[in-house]
Design a protein around this motif. Sequence first.
Motif: not given
Length: 225
Positions: A164-177
């Motif tokens: 990703t080239g990023r130091k900071k990434i949290g979470a990616m939650l899809g719809d209705n998770v």
Amino acid sequence: MKKEEMKITELYDLTHTLASDYLKQFTYPWEALAGLSDFIIELGNSLDPAEYEKRGENIWVHKTAKVFDSAYLHGPVIVGKDAEVRHCAFIRGSALIGEGAVVGNSTELKNVILFDKVQVPHYNYVGDSILGYKSHMGAGSITSNVKSDKLLVEIHAEDGKVETGRKKIGAMLGDNVEVGCGSILNPGSIIGRGTNIYPLSSVRGGVDANSIYKKQGEVAKKEDR
């Protein structure tokens, strides 16, 4: 979860966010994090002042939204129609809060998109993350957005990893998770649409759509009803 299943088009119904056109520029959701602040400012300046009240530098609040006096908002922030930002919420900036979303007591947001009807209602930390339509984080569940070794975040899929080239990434939650109480979503977690995460889970990597995550290595597919 394969790389294909981590794409924006697979995770989200873009009719449920003001960020629709912005997100369409990207393949994967984490790619949208870098320019989010500038996008929110641009969007905010385009909003109808008959609908949105400007409450400070780069802070726009829909006139039907409820923001408690004790909540702290630092721009750029947009609070959408009928959203609720409750007691002692801490919005650190670069937050797009969707229509009908709930940001609860002592919840902290930073560099996030909350789609419409998202609920982060009790003691949640959500940073460098995108939460899809009607997704819900149970009390005390958080996103961890920096690895303990401080190295760049890699997204791990079944068919390889994505740098990703990023130091900071949290979470990616899809719809209705649905995320159970007290869970930790480790850096770069991708949760497919309609999936449930058991309480007190520690989630890493991708979790398939329409699954029940019990623990690492134990994920069941939901039965058709």
